[in-house]
Scaffold this motif. Structure first.
Motif, PDB file in Angstrom:
ATOM      1  N   ASP A  36       0.864  -1.231  -0.104  1.00 43.86           N
ATOM      2  CA  ASP A  36      -0.128  -0.070  -0.072  1.00 43.86           C
ATOM      3  C   ASP A  36       0.812   1.293   0.098  1.00 43.86           C
ATOM      4  O   ASP A  36       0.250   2.148  -0.622  1.00 43.86           O
ATOM      5  N   GLN A  37       2.116   1.217   0.812  1.00 41.36           N
ATOM      6  CA  GLN A  37       2.668   2.389   0.734  1.00 41.36           C
ATOM      7  C   GLN A  37       3.435   2.426  -0.734  1.00 41.36           C
ATOM      8  O   GLN A  37       3.850   3.746  -1.048  1.00 41.36           O
ATOM      9  N   ILE A  38       3.723   1.525  -1.560  1.00 45.25           N
ATOM     10  CA  ILE A  38       4.262   1.740  -2.765  1.00 45.25           C
ATOM     11  C   ILE A  38       2.993   2.361  -3.584  1.00 45.25           C
ATOM     12  O   ILE A  38       3.364   3.223  -4.394  1.00 45.25           O
ATOM     13  N   ALA A  39       2.131   1.715  -3.668  1.00 48.00           N
ATOM     14  CA  ALA A  39       0.857   2.302  -4.388  1.00 48.00           C
ATOM     15  C   ALA A  39       0.626   3.864  -3.925  1.00 48.00           C
ATOM     16  O   ALA A  39       0.366   4.479  -4.725  1.00 48.00           O
ATOM     17  N   GLU A  40       0.897   4.191  -2.822  1.00 45.71           N
ATOM     18  CA  GLU A  40       0.720   5.760  -2.435  1.00 45.71           C
ATOM     19  C   GLU A  40       1.579   6.454  -3.186  1.00 45.71           C
ATOM     20  O   GLU A  40       1.295   7.601  -3.650  1.00 45.71           O
ATOM     21  N   ALA A  41       2.917   5.916  -3.566  1.00 39.75           N
ATOM     22  CA  ALA A  41       3.866   6.642  -4.196  1.00 39.75           C
ATOM     23  C   ALA A  41       3.332   6.733  -5.688  1.00 39.75           C
ATOM     24  O   ALA A  41       3.403   7.767  -6.552  1.00 39.75           O
ATOM     25  N   VAL A  42       2.624   5.900  -6.354  1.00 36.53           N
ATOM     26  CA  VAL A  42       1.959   5.787  -7.463  1.00 36.53           C
ATOM     27  C   VAL A  42       0.939   6.830  -7.762  1.00 36.53           C
ATOM     28  O   VAL A  42       0.894   7.575  -8.764  1.00 36.53           O
ATOM     29  N   LEU A  43       0.028   6.764  -6.702  1.00 33.70           N
ATOM     30  CA  LEU A  43      -1.152   7.196  -6.978  1.00 33.70           C
ATOM     31  C   LEU A  43      -0.932   8.848  -6.817  1.00 33.70           C
ATOM     32  O   LEU A  43      -1.751   9.751  -7.257  1.00 33.70           O
ATOM     33  N   THR A  44       0.077   9.207  -5.861  1.00 36.99           N
ATOM     34  CA  THR A  44       0.576  10.680  -6.008  1.00 36.99           C
ATOM     35  C   THR A  44       0.708  11.336  -7.116  1.00 36.99           C
ATOM     36  O   THR A  44       0.352  12.494  -7.428  1.00 36.99           O
ATOM     37  N   HIS A  45       1.310  10.741  -8.275  1.00 39.25           N
ATOM     38  CA  HIS A  45       1.698  11.062  -9.594  1.00 39.25           C
ATOM     39  C   HIS A  45       0.901  10.464 -10.835  1.00 39.25           C
ATOM     40  O   HIS A  45       1.081  11.353 -11.847  1.00 39.25           O
ATOM     41  N   GLN A  46       0.100   9.604 -10.644  1.00 36.93           N
ATOM     42  CA  GLN A  46      -0.300   8.948 -11.851  1.00 36.93           C
ATOM     43  C   GLN A  46      -1.742   8.835 -11.536  1.00 36.93           C
ATOM     44  O   GLN A  46      -2.356   8.643 -10.491  1.00 36.93           O
ATOM     45  N   ASP A  47      -2.431   9.045 -12.723  1.00 35.26           N
ATOM     46  CA  ASP A  47      -4.105   9.049 -12.773  1.00 35.26           C
ATOM     47  C   ASP A  47      -4.418   7.508 -12.914  1.00 35.26           C
ATOM     48  O   ASP A  47      -4.537   7.260 -13.857  1.00 35.26           O
ATOM     49  N   LEU A  48      -4.406   6.884 -11.636  1.00 35.31           N
ATOM     50  CA  LEU A  48      -4.584   5.478 -11.825  1.00 35.31           C
ATOM     51  C   LEU A  48      -5.684   4.962 -10.825  1.00 35.31           C
ATOM     52  O   LEU A  48      -5.804   5.745 -10.187  1.00 35.31           O
ATOM     53  N   THR A  49      -6.292   3.938 -11.073  1.00 37.60           N
ATOM     54  CA  THR A  49      -7.289   3.591 -10.031  1.00 37.60           C
ATOM     55  C   THR A  49      -6.390   2.680  -9.091  1.00 37.60           C
ATOM     56  O   THR A  49      -5.349   2.489  -9.156  1.00 37.60           O
ATOM     57  N   ARG A  50      -7.087   2.672  -7.808  1.00 40.98           N
ATOM     58  CA  ARG A  50      -6.380   2.009  -6.742  1.00 40.98           C
ATOM     59  C   ARG A  50      -5.875   0.586  -6.939  1.00 40.98           C
ATOM     60  O   ARG A  50      -4.910   0.100  -6.776  1.00 40.98           O
ATOM     61  N   GLU A  51      -6.579  -0.008  -7.698  1.00 39.92           N
ATOM     62  CA  GLU A  51      -6.214  -1.297  -8.382  1.00 39.92           C
ATOM     63  C   GLU A  51      -5.137  -1.374  -9.323  1.00 39.92           C
ATOM     64  O   GLU A  51      -4.320  -2.237  -9.166  1.00 39.92           O
ATOM     65  N   GLN A  53      14.653  -2.633   2.770  1.00 38.00           N
ATOM     66  CA  GLN A  53      15.467  -1.586   2.059  1.00 38.00           C
ATOM     67  C   GLN A  53      14.964  -1.757   0.630  1.00 38.00           C
ATOM     68  O   GLN A  53      15.036  -0.774  -0.056  1.00 38.00           O
ATOM     69  N   ARG A  54      14.491  -2.955   0.067  1.00 37.10           N
ATOM     70  CA  ARG A  54      13.990  -3.073  -1.250  1.00 37.10           C
ATOM     71  C   ARG A  54      12.758  -2.481  -1.387  1.00 37.10           C
ATOM     72  O   ARG A  54      12.475  -2.082  -2.523  1.00 37.10           O
ATOM     73  N   VAL A  55      12.040  -2.410  -0.396  1.00 38.12           N
ATOM     74  CA  VAL A  55      10.644  -1.807  -0.340  1.00 38.12           C
ATOM     75  C   VAL A  55      10.990  -0.238  -0.675  1.00 38.12           C
ATOM     76  O   VAL A  55      10.144   0.048  -1.509  1.00 38.12           O
ATOM     77  N   VAL A  56      11.702   0.457   0.150  1.00 40.04           N
ATOM     78  CA  VAL A  56      12.178   1.670  -0.037  1.00 40.04           C
ATOM     79  C   VAL A  56      12.684   1.986  -1.488  1.00 40.04           C
ATOM     80  O   VAL A  56      12.285   2.967  -2.053  1.00 40.04           O
ATOM     81  N   ILE A  57      13.411   1.134  -2.136  1.00 40.06           N
ATOM     82  CA  ILE A  57      13.901   1.320  -3.178  1.00 40.06           C
ATOM     83  C   ILE A  57      12.755   1.168  -4.355  1.00 40.06           C
ATOM     84  O   ILE A  57      12.760   1.960  -5.254  1.00 40.06           O
ATOM     85  N   ALA A  58      11.851   0.131  -4.232  1.00 38.94           N
ATOM     86  CA  ALA A  58      10.789  -0.083  -5.259  1.00 38.94           C
ATOM     87  C   ALA A  58       9.898   1.353  -4.994  1.00 38.94           C
ATOM     88  O   ALA A  58       9.415   1.613  -5.982  1.00 38.94           O
ATOM     89  N   THR A  59       9.847   2.020  -3.819  1.00 35.96           N
ATOM     90  CA  THR A  59       8.814   3.052  -3.670  1.00 35.96           C
ATOM     91  C   THR A  59       9.593   4.383  -4.361  1.00 35.96           C
ATOM     92  O   THR A  59       9.064   5.002  -5.148  1.00 35.96           O
ATOM     93  N   ALA A  60      11.010   4.372  -4.240  1.00 38.77           N
ATOM     94  CA  ALA A  60      11.480   5.455  -5.182  1.00 38.77           C
ATOM     95  C   ALA A  60      11.535   5.378  -6.580  1.00 38.77           C
ATOM     96  O   ALA A  60      11.557   6.236  -7.513  1.00 38.77           O
ATOM     97  N   LEU A  61      11.390   4.149  -7.183  1.00 36.21           N
ATOM     98  CA  LEU A  61      11.305   3.834  -8.534  1.00 36.21           C
ATOM     99  C   LEU A  61       9.808   3.777  -9.067  1.00 36.21           C
ATOM    100  O   LEU A  61       9.609   3.376 -10.236  1.00 36.21           O
ATOM    101  N   ALA A  62       8.890   4.016  -8.278  1.00 29.69           N
ATOM    102  CA  ALA A  62       7.549   3.978  -8.356  1.00 29.69           C
ATOM    103  C   ALA A  62       7.318   4.542  -9.806  1.00 29.69           C
ATOM    104  O   ALA A  62       6.152   4.177 -10.504  1.00 29.69           O
ATOM    105  N   ASN A  63       7.785   5.884  -9.965  1.00 30.36           N
ATOM    106  CA  ASN A  63       7.301   6.750 -11.251  1.00 30.36           C
ATOM    107  C   ASN A  63       8.153   6.823 -12.072  1.00 30.36           C
ATOM    108  O   ASN A  63       8.175   7.960 -12.854  1.00 30.36           O
ATOM    109  N   ASP A  64       9.438   5.902 -12.256  1.00 33.13           N
ATOM    110  CA  ASP A  64      10.371   5.752 -13.160  1.00 33.13           C
ATOM    111  C   ASP A  64      11.113   7.281 -13.172  1.00 33.13           C
ATOM    112  O   ASP A  64      11.223   7.863 -14.223  1.00 33.13           O
ATOM    113  N   PRO A  65      11.797   7.600 -11.778  1.00 36.49           N
ATOM    114  CA  PRO A  65      12.694   8.638 -11.975  1.00 36.49           C
ATOM    115  C   PRO A  65      13.735   8.765 -12.723  1.00 36.49           C
ATOM    116  O   PRO A  65      14.310   7.736 -13.180  1.00 36.49           O
TER     117      PRO A  65
END
Length: 567
Positions: A412-427, A460-472
């Protein structure tokens, strides 16, 4: 039902007693008209009639049945207390959360108002306001609310100040989350566990204040609350006869019982509410694309991605300003990895914080610029800068355990990073989060795991995945292997190297560990006392350092040849 019963049985006897008293009082207020044996405004017996089988509490000086008056008095007493407590809690929440989150001038102004309200004596304040507003239920509610909101605001502000500085809130800011999102999703739920017990305890205080105001003549005569019963008994000389035993003692006892019940219930709620968190599932709209992000996207790919020009950061103001970094110059082409290395206090973390725009409140950029694709990040407004965080710039914070919210699942925390910048549904966001977990080598069940259920390397892998959520385009990693054992460090470094090759990442890695830099960085910048003393290609600098400080750093590495000879 069984779960509720088990929770009830787990409560201490005093807590169960408190909830029982509160429930009985609420039922008394709701069904009072059905329980009262007589109409409380009708004369049904002789004045000052003593208790009897027909009138269990006797009568007042007019002949009203006191038991009926007492039963009907529960409704105005509790209604005023509840309304005042809710109003005070709402005002206290608004002021406390605003002051703690916004800080600065807003915090100063609001807290001075709180100080003034707390400094005013309650009884004179209530008398002045009551006289100006006139007696009645509205006056009681208003005065009680004024007396109760300030302590709540101060306590909530302290909690918000603490939560605001936690690493997972900084991680949210690094993702580009807006203020409204952080408040509703993380700040308010984190401090919300304090609101319910405060509300219950506020009702307790409000009951006492209502009785006090009614006794002082600021109540509504048409609504015979328990405090008004005491006031009228005093005015009509009940203490000069034996009537005080059945006219004064019962309402006084009920007021005391109400205070006791809400005090015990509030204590129980305060102990049990700490583990509860509101988890809204409201869909987030993407942050609007700013002119700065559009300009960055249109820049020629041949230009350096990142350029730091004479960056100077100081902590404090004026002559007292110290620390930070001085005249830092860095150039990072696309697709390369830059290592910032130095001892503690060298300024490397200050540079990294300036890159992502998350400097400490005391830090100020004295001069210089930070250009990403030719656009100076330091001249952007807060909204434009936040739009880049999490989308064009990703951050891997130092402490993964602190950067992850302990009450939310990893996926859910990774999904938050996605929803912050992308117009996607929660699913769709959850599906993207699952892809990212797979990308960083975590099993599927990690999606529903809480941070404490994961190992240090997995977090640590989770925070890396979060940082990569929007292809920086740029990934800033602050001590990505800190606190991990040697084997896990190697796994994380291998993961970063793999991601760099697969995704074409450009990275800045901050560390004091030279072997980490040697493993992954193309270029290195060595910092000492806020200055970059040497920089260049990693292999060249480590093999033949020019600066004496760099030579000492390289010389401090253990020589493994001796151990190999022993083996």
């Amino acid at each position: 039902m069984s779960r509720t019963l088990a929770l009830w049985r787990s409560l201490p006897l005093t807590s169960r007693l408190g909830f029982t008293i509160v429930a009985a009082l609420i039922l008394l207020a709701l069904f009072g008209p059905l329980l009262a044996p007589y109409d409380p405004i009708e004369r049904v017996t002789t004045p000052f009639a003593p208790p009897s089988s027909a009138h269990l509490l006797g009568a007042d000086d007019v002949g009203h049945d006191l038991l009926s008056v007492l039963i009907l008095g529960a409704r105005p007493s509790l209604l005023v207390a509840l309304l005042a407590a809710v109003a005070a809690t709402c005002v206290g929440m608004l002021v406390g959360i605003s002051a703690g989150y916004l800080r600065g001038a807003v915090d100063t102004v609001l807290m001075r108002i709180v100080d003034v309200v707390l400094a005013l004596p309650v009884v004179p304040l209530t008398l002045v306001v009551g006289v100006l507003a006139g007696p009645g239920l509205f006056t009681q509610t208003l005065v009680i609310s004024i007396a109760l909101w300030a302590p709540m605001a101060r306590e909530l502000r302290a909690q918000v100040l603490s939560v605001r500085e936690r690493d997972h809130i900084h991680a949210l800011r690094a993702m580009g989350a807006g203020h409204g999102y952080m408040l509703t999703r993380h700040i308010v739920p984190a401090v919300g566990t304090l609101v319910v017990p405060q509300l219950v305890l506020a009702v307790k205080s409000a009951v006492m204040l209502e009785a006090t105001l009614a006794f002082l003549g600021l109540g509504d005569v048409s609504s015979m609350s328990w405090g008004m019963m005491l006031s009228i008994a005093n005015e009509r000389s009940a203490f000069l006869t034996d009537a005080w035993l059945w006219w004064v003692v019962p309402p006084g006892a009920l007021i005391g019982l109400t205070v006791l019940g809400f005090a015990l219930a509030g204590g129980a709620v305060e102990r049990t509410a700490a583990g509860r968190t509101v988890r809204p599932t409201r869909r987030r709209k993407p942050a609007p694309a700013s002119a700065a992000s559009t300009a960055l996207a249109q820049t020629a790919p041949e230009a350096p991605l990142l350029e730091v020009d004479q960056l100077t950061v100081r902590y404090g103001d004026g002559e007292a300003a110290t620390g930070g970094c001085t005249g830092v110059d860095l150039v990072l082409p696309r697709g390369r990895v830059l290592g910032l290395v130095g001892e503690s206090g060298s300024g490397k973390s200050t540079v990294a914080a300036a890159l992502v725009g998350l400097m400490a409140p005391a830090a100020q950029v004295a001069e210089g610029g930070i250009r990403m694709d030719g656009t100076d990040l330091l001249v952007l407004g807060p909204r434009e800068r936040r739009g880049l965080l999490g989308s064009r710039i990703g951050l891997v914070p130092q402490e993964a355990q602190s950067a992850l919210n302990p009450v939310h699942r990893a996926g859910d925390q990774i999904a938050e990073a996605v929803l912050t910048h992308q117009d996607l549904t929660r699913e769709q966001a959850r599906a993207r989060a699952q892809e990212l977990l797979d990308l960083v080598g975590l099993p599927a069940h990690a999606f529903r795991s809480y941070p404490h259920q994961l190992s240090g390397g997995q977090r640590q892998r989770v925070v890396i995945a979060t940082a990569l959520a929007n292809d920086p385009d740029l990934l800033v990693a602050d001590e990505p292997t800190s606190g991990l054992d040697v084997l896990v460090q190697q796994d994380i470094l291998d993961l970063l190297s793999s991601l760099r090759e697969r995704l074409g990442l450009t990275m800045v890695i901050v560390t004091h560990d030279l072997p980490v830099i040697a493993h992954i960085a193309d270029d290195i910048a060595v910092m000492q006392a806020g200055f970059v003393v040497e920089q260049g290609e990693t292999l060249r600098v480590l093999a033949s350092p020019d600066d004496p400080y760099t030579q000492r750093l390289v010389g401090s590495l253990p020589d493994m040849a001796e151990f190999e000879e022993v083996r």
